[in-house]
Write a protein that holds these residues in place. Structure first.
Motif, PDB file in Angstrom:
ATOM      1  N   UNK A 133     -20.527  70.377 -25.982  1.00  0.00           N
ATOM      2  CA  UNK A 133     -20.961  71.472 -25.298  1.00  0.00           C
ATOM      3  C   UNK A 133     -22.069  71.668 -24.222  1.00  0.00           C
ATOM      4  N   UNK A 134     -21.558  71.539 -23.055  1.00  0.00           N
ATOM      5  CA  UNK A 134     -22.497  71.227 -21.866  1.00  0.00           C
ATOM      6  C   UNK A 134     -22.775  72.522 -21.070  1.00  0.00           C
ATOM      7  N   UNK A 135     -22.647  73.780 -21.536  1.00  0.00           N
ATOM      8  CA  UNK A 135     -23.031  75.061 -20.767  1.00  0.00           C
ATOM      9  C   UNK A 135     -24.351  75.207 -20.377  1.00  0.00           C
ATOM     10  N   UNK A 136     -24.553  75.784 -19.316  1.00  0.00           N
ATOM     11  CA  UNK A 136     -25.987  76.118 -18.552  1.00  0.00           C
ATOM     12  C   UNK A 136     -26.987  76.833 -19.730  1.00  0.00           C
ATOM     13  N   UNK A 137     -26.411  77.488 -20.484  1.00  0.00           N
ATOM     14  CA  UNK A 137     -27.518  78.511 -21.183  1.00  0.00           C
ATOM     15  C   UNK A 137     -27.695  77.903 -22.582  1.00  0.00           C
TER      16      UNK A 137
END
Length: 154
Positions: A42-46
């Motif tokens: 999981x590489x999301x920004x948030x």
């Protein structure tokens, strides 16, 4: 920045922690893959980078192909570096509480994503990695730990 110039090494510490998280997640990913646990990064920004696996896939890695179908609920697998724990002046150890920032991350993932959370502490993974050379054995040991601990962070 001016603050980093006044306090040498501050920026480098953040880079070190980021590299440690990357390396640990890569290693855990290899171990889970070796024992057949499907997962993803999981590489999301948030949120902090972490692994995501289905609880049922972890249970199958522990109990084998004959395992009863488990929950389809996802488990966020978060690396617990020394920076994620509060230590009493020394290095964090078993029983050290999560730092406020790590507690916030766990609460955010649980609330925003509806996931179970498992923080894998460095003091558990590093010795395991050294004692179990086989990625498959490490993956099964990790899956056993995650199946039992995904309800509460450690």
């Amino acid at each position: 920045t001016a603050a980093a110039q006044r306090r040498p090494g501050v920026g480098a510490q953040g880079v070190f922690v980021a590299q440690e998280i990357h390396d640990a997640l890569e290693d855990m990913s290899e171990a889970l893959e070796a024992c057949g646990v499907e997962h993803r990064f999981a590489l999301d920004a948030d949120s902090e980078v972490h692994l995501v696996a289905q609880r049922a896939a972890l249970a199958r890695a522990v109990a084998g192909a004959d395992a009863a179908p488990g929950s389809g609920r996802e488990v966020a697998i978060v690396w617990g570096s020394a920076a994620h724990y509060v230590s009493g002046g020394g290095e964090a150890h078993v029983g050290s509480p999560l730092s406020l920032a790590a507690q916030f991350e766990v609460a955010y993932l649980r609330a925003a994503r509806g996931m179970d959370i498992a923080v894998v502490p460095y003091w558990w993974w590093r010795p395991l990695r050294l004692s179990l050379r086989s990625p498959e054995k490490r993956g099964r040991a990790l899956a056993r730990r995650l199946v039992g601990k995904a309800e509460q962070p450690w």
